[in-house]
Design an enzyme around this catalytic site. Sequence first.
Site, PDB file in Angstrom:
ATOM      1  N   GLY A 112       0.808  -1.213   0.000  1.00 19.48           N
ATOM      2  CA  GLY A 112       0.000   0.000   0.000  1.00 19.48           C
ATOM      3  C   GLY A 112       0.840   1.261   0.000  1.00 19.48           C
ATOM      4  O   GLY A 112       0.512   2.240  -0.678  1.00 19.48           O
ATOM      5  N   CYS A 113       1.935   1.237   0.749  1.00 21.39           N
ATOM      6  CA  CYS A 113       2.789   2.427   0.853  1.00 21.39           C
ATOM      7  C   CYS A 113       3.537   2.690  -0.456  1.00 21.39           C
ATOM      8  O   CYS A 113       3.753   3.843  -0.833  1.00 21.39           O
ATOM      9  CB  CYS A 113       3.779   2.260   1.996  1.00 21.39           C
ATOM     10  SG  CYS A 113       2.964   2.098   3.601  1.00 21.39           S
ATOM     11  N   THR A 114       3.938   1.629  -1.127  1.00 27.13           N
ATOM     12  CA  THR A 114       4.600   1.788  -2.423  1.00 27.13           C
ATOM     13  C   THR A 114       3.623   2.359  -3.442  1.00 27.13           C
ATOM     14  O   THR A 114       3.965   3.263  -4.220  1.00 27.13           O
ATOM     15  CB  THR A 114       5.143   0.431  -2.914  1.00 27.13           C
ATOM     16  OG1 THR A 114       6.096  -0.071  -1.970  1.00 27.13           O
ATOM     17  CG2 THR A 114       5.818   0.582  -4.276  1.00 27.13           C
ATOM     18  N   ALA A 117       3.150   6.052  -2.570  1.00 24.28           N
ATOM     19  CA  ALA A 117       4.340   6.843  -2.893  1.00 24.28           C
ATOM     20  C   ALA A 117       4.444   7.091  -4.402  1.00 24.28           C
ATOM     21  O   ALA A 117       4.748   8.209  -4.836  1.00 24.28           O
ATOM     22  CB  ALA A 117       5.593   6.126  -2.390  1.00 24.28           C
TER      23      ALA A 117
END
Length: 218
Positions: A112-114, A117
């Site tokens: 999710g963070c990738t 970003a």
Amino acid sequence: MATLSIPKCCIPPPLPAQICRAHCTQHLQIGSLSSKSKFFGLKLPYPSSSSSSASFPSSHGPSKFSIVAKVSKGSVPPAFTLKDQEGKPVSLSKYKGKPVVVYFYPADETPGCTKQACAFRDSYEKFKKAGAEVVGISGDDVSSHKAFQKKYRLPYTLLSDEGNKVRKEWGVPADLFGALPGRQTYVLDKNGVVQLIYNNQFQPEKHIDETLKLLQTL
């Protein structure tokens, strides 16, 4: 009519109440899981043993994971100085005079963070056009941020909040009983006043849509 008689010695006695309670209150067992398992931003610190107990916060009394939000719309958030991906100190005051998007995310290199970003990266020119800066903050160290930024060619600043001090000061809420660091985005105007707080753990891209929508009105 014939009747069937069963000797009392053949009838098993009922289980003692203590045993029933013991069986009914067993801890939830988690099977053998890799210590590198990740759940949309959560790096799970599983023990090396094949099984372990998972405890959840009690519904009686306040949970130790509860966080009361300290930053609200219309307020000026606590100042901070953190190291960026190059190890250089960066203060929030650096961005005063222009809008800034500060987004807290769980961890580098998680799905999710990738996705989040890269979504900020792909829309970065739109943020620049709106005169805004983008800053990502997580509890990862400087070297992790540097590798993450380089791998995905992120054009904006990543700050290392080791120990999650700033996250706590800003009151970023956690998810999943406190096991998953929150994914929350703040938009500050040129005076450093919060104009938007957006929280959505499982739709990372929505953070970009909502922040751009707000920036167009500033």
